[in-house]
Design a protein around this motif. Structure first.
Motif, short mmCIF file in Angstrom:
data_model
loop_
_atom_site.label_atom_id
_atom_site.label_comp_id
_atom_site.label_asym_id
_atom_site.label_seq_id
_atom_site.Cartn_x
_atom_site.Cartn_y
_atom_site.Cartn_z
N SER A 293 -0.75 -3.59 -2.56
CA SER A 293 -0.68 -1.92 -2.49
C SER A 293 -1.38 -1.57 -3.71
O SER A 293 -1.59 -2.01 -4.83
CB SER A 293 0.78 -1.88 -2.74
N LYS B 289 -2.84 2.33 -5.60
CA LYS B 289 -2.68 3.87 -5.74
C LYS B 289 -4.02 4.43 -5.51
O LYS B 289 -4.81 4.53 -6.42
CB LYS B 289 -1.78 4.30 -6.72
N HIS C 172 -8.04 6.98 0.24
CA HIS C 172 -6.89 6.90 0.91
C HIS C 172 -6.77 6.92 2.31
O HIS C 172 -6.25 5.84 2.91
CB HIS C 172 -5.94 7.97 0.30
N MET D 120 -5.97 3.50 4.89
CA MET D 120 -4.88 3.94 5.85
C MET D 120 -5.67 3.45 7.26
O MET D 120 -4.63 3.24 8.25
CB MET D 120 -4.49 5.46 5.90
N GLN E 238 -0.07 0.73 5.60
CA GLN E 238 0.82 1.95 5.83
C GLN E 238 1.23 2.63 4.48
O GLN E 238 1.00 1.61 3.36
CB GLN E 238 2.38 1.47 6.34
N PRO E 239 1.85 3.45 4.17
CA PRO E 239 2.21 3.98 3.03
C PRO E 239 3.20 3.02 2.48
O PRO E 239 4.17 2.42 3.07
CB PRO E 239 2.92 5.38 3.42
N THR E 240 3.09 2.90 1.05
CA THR E 240 3.89 1.77 0.27
C THR E 240 5.44 2.33 0.43
O THR E 240 5.57 3.40 0.21
CB THR E 240 3.33 1.45 -0.80
N GLY F 214 4.56 5.63 -1.42
CA GLY F 214 3.73 6.09 -0.50
C GLY F 214 3.42 7.71 -0.81
O GLY F 214 2.45 8.13 -0.54
N TRP G 231 0.41 5.90 -2.92
CA TRP G 231 0.25 4.28 -2.66
C TRP G 231 -0.04 3.86 -1.18
O TRP G 231 0.59 4.20 -0.46
CB TRP G 231 1.44 3.60 -3.38
N VAL G 232 -0.93 2.74 -1.08
CA VAL G 232 -1.05 2.46 0.12
C VAL G 232 -0.93 0.95 0.31
O VAL G 232 -1.17 0.04 -0.64
CB VAL G 232 -2.56 2.69 0.75
N SER G 233 -0.21 0.12 1.28
CA SER G 233 -0.11 -1.21 1.45
C SER G 233 -0.99 -1.60 2.47
O SER G 233 -1.01 -1.23 3.64
CB SER G 233 1.30 -1.65 1.68
#
Length: 130
Positions: free
Chosen positions: A56, A58, A65, A69, A75-77, A82, A86-88
């Motif tokens: 994850s 930022k 971003h 995605m 997905q949003p963390t 998120g 933050w993105v995972s």
């Protein structure tokens, strides 16, 4: 899965090479994070569990971003992170981003939390090698 673990390790080594970066395990040995200024800039999770490795980051830059995605499984963390950008991203999915691209995201995440003097140090390093 082995390719995902190699990618995870490449990204981990890149993150640890950034100025002032330190590795910590705040929730136990399976939960690796890399911090600068006592602030997390990448959650690295683990490589041993049932899930494929992932991370994850930022990403405040809207284009980065959005690009992150679009990665398979991204997905949003969770835990409300998120909402802060933050993105995972799983690294073991078919079509997962390359280690080079993920390192760019890690660098962007680093730049959002690092002190200006550390960002200047990083830029000087890039200028010297670029």
């Amino acid at each position: 899965m082995k390719a995902a673990v190699r990618k995870w390790e490449t990204v981990r080594q890149f993150a640890l090479g950034l100025p002032g970066a330190v590795e910590e395990f705040p929730w136990g040995p399976e939960d690796c994070v890399v911090k600068v200024n006592k602030k997390i800039f990448v959650f690295l999770g683990n490589t041993d569990g049932p899930e494929p490795p992932g991370l994850s980051v930022k990403l405040k830059d809207e284009a980065l971003h959005q690009h992150a995605m679009t990665s398979p499984g991204a997905q949003p963390t969770g835990y409300g992170l998120g909402r802060s950008g933050w993105v995972s991203v799983p690294l073991g999915e078919k079509g997962a981003p390359s280690a080079e691209l993920v390192c760019e995201w890690v660098e962007e995440s680093y730049r959002t939390v690092a002190l200006k003097r550390l960002v200047k140090e990083l830029d000087a390093r890039i200028d010297a090698t670029g």
